[in-house]
Design an enzyme around this catalytic site. Sequence first.
Site, short mmCIF file in Angstrom:
data_model
loop_
_atom_site.label_atom_id
_atom_site.label_comp_id
_atom_site.label_asym_id
_atom_site.label_seq_id
_atom_site.Cartn_x
_atom_site.Cartn_y
_atom_site.Cartn_z
N ASP A 15 87.31 -2.17 -12.50
CA ASP A 15 88.08 -3.48 -12.37
C ASP A 15 88.24 -4.42 -10.91
OD1 ASP A 15 89.88 -5.53 -13.45
OD2 ASP A 15 91.56 -4.59 -12.47
N HIS A 32 80.56 -10.01 -10.98
CA HIS A 32 79.90 -8.81 -12.76
C HIS A 32 78.82 -8.44 -12.05
CE1 HIS A 32 84.08 -9.69 -14.38
NE2 HIS A 32 83.18 -11.36 -14.55
N THR A 61 87.77 -5.75 -25.85
CA THR A 61 88.15 -6.68 -27.33
C THR A 61 88.79 -7.43 -26.75
OG1 THR A 61 88.46 -3.94 -28.20
CG2 THR A 61 89.19 -6.42 -29.29
N ARG A 66 88.30 -14.20 -23.04
CA ARG A 66 88.35 -15.11 -21.15
C ARG A 66 87.25 -16.23 -21.85
NH1 ARG A 66 87.40 -10.74 -16.61
NH2 ARG A 66 89.37 -9.37 -17.51
N LEU A 126 72.89 13.76 -17.76
CA LEU A 126 74.34 12.59 -17.89
C LEU A 126 74.15 11.33 -19.15
CD1 LEU A 126 76.73 11.94 -16.57
CD2 LEU A 126 74.92 9.81 -15.46
N SER A 191 95.00 -0.45 -20.09
CA SER A 191 94.77 -1.36 -20.44
C SER A 191 93.67 -1.73 -21.92
CB SER A 191 93.22 -2.38 -19.12
OG SER A 191 94.25 -2.61 -18.23
C1 FPP Z 1 86.65 -6.13 -14.67
O1 FPP Z 1 86.71 -7.76 -13.61
C2 FPP Z 1 85.18 -5.81 -15.06
C3 FPP Z 1 85.49 -6.30 -16.11
C4 FPP Z 1 86.04 -7.17 -17.29
C5 FPP Z 1 83.86 -6.00 -16.96
C6 FPP Z 1 83.00 -5.36 -16.17
C7 FPP Z 1 81.95 -5.66 -16.15
C8 FPP Z 1 81.02 -5.54 -15.12
C9 FPP Z 1 81.21 -4.22 -14.02
C10 FPP Z 1 80.04 -5.82 -15.65
C11 FPP Z 1 78.95 -6.38 -16.63
C12 FPP Z 1 78.04 -4.46 -16.73
C13 FPP Z 1 77.31 -4.08 -17.53
C14 FPP Z 1 76.71 -2.76 -17.87
C15 FPP Z 1 76.08 -5.18 -17.81
P1 FPP Z 1 87.50 -8.01 -13.65
O2 FPP Z 1 86.67 -9.36 -13.89
O3 FPP Z 1 89.05 -8.74 -14.48
O4 FPP Z 1 87.99 -8.55 -12.27
P2 FPP Z 1 89.04 -9.46 -11.43
O5 FPP Z 1 90.33 -8.01 -12.07
O6 FPP Z 1 89.52 -9.81 -10.41
O7 FPP Z 1 89.72 -10.75 -11.96
#
Ligand code: FPP
Length: 237
Positions: A15, A32, A61, A66, A126, A191
């Site tokens: 996160d 991201h 899910t 978003r 891994l 979550s």
């Molecule tokens: C939370 O950050 C993260 C996600 C919703 C997705 C996690 C995705 C990645 C690390 C990148 C994609 C991964 C791969 C393997 C392609 P947030 O957007 O909720 O952050 P915030 O809480 O600061 O808004």
Amino acid sequence: MQKAESVTHIAIIMDGNGRWAQKRLLPRSAGHRKGAEKVKEIAKEADRLGVKFLTLYAFSTENWQRPKEEVDTLMGLLREYLKSDLKELHENNVRIRFIGERDMLSADIRQSMAALERQTAKNGGLTLCFAISYGSRQEIIQAVRKAAVLVKNGDISESDIDIKSFSAMLYTKDIPEPDILIRTGGEKRISNYLLWQIAYTELFFSDTPWPDFEAKELEAVIAGFNTRERRYGKVQA
Ligand code: FPP
């Protein structure tokens, strides 16, 4: 170096990508992208520390709700990631797995996922498991439905449903329960992640946003884990 001898499985809620980007006046997509880059580094470190399973929450899910633009960015990143970065991990003997509702994903992504799982199935390093389009309550419901059908058809009786047989109906059927769950990004909640599997998992919350999470912080978590006493509801002998 902190060897993860007692740590078989680490699960991570990655996160803080969006806030990492916003703080730098960048679009959320930049966070991201940076977060996706971070995956390789942390997977390599986990492997080096002797961890056997790393399960990463890449898309929930609920993330389908978003804005379309952000969902498209995440799917684009995933598509790119499946084609390029994961190949490098394959060369490092990493086995790739996916858990979640695949039906929600586009056909080309599903095909890449299946191909990667096939190609890396025999790798002995891994196991890197991505939770994509994953929701733990949904996972539990599909397991309940499976069990209900088995009972209805007379294949099993009600009393055959126990912790072991029910666990075998989850997406994680052949993956041990996590020893450690880390949530980065400062929030302290689960979550809808691995709710059944984390019954006795040790929880760690880091204020570091995922794009800034470093190998040394992973080592520190493992060191912290090694000082905890896991009693599984019992008292010490
Ligand atoms: C939370 O950050 C993260 C996600 C919703 C997705 C996690 C995705 C990645 C690390 C990148 C994609 C991964 C791969 C393997 C392609 P947030 O957007 O909720 O952050 P915030 O809480 O600061 O808004």
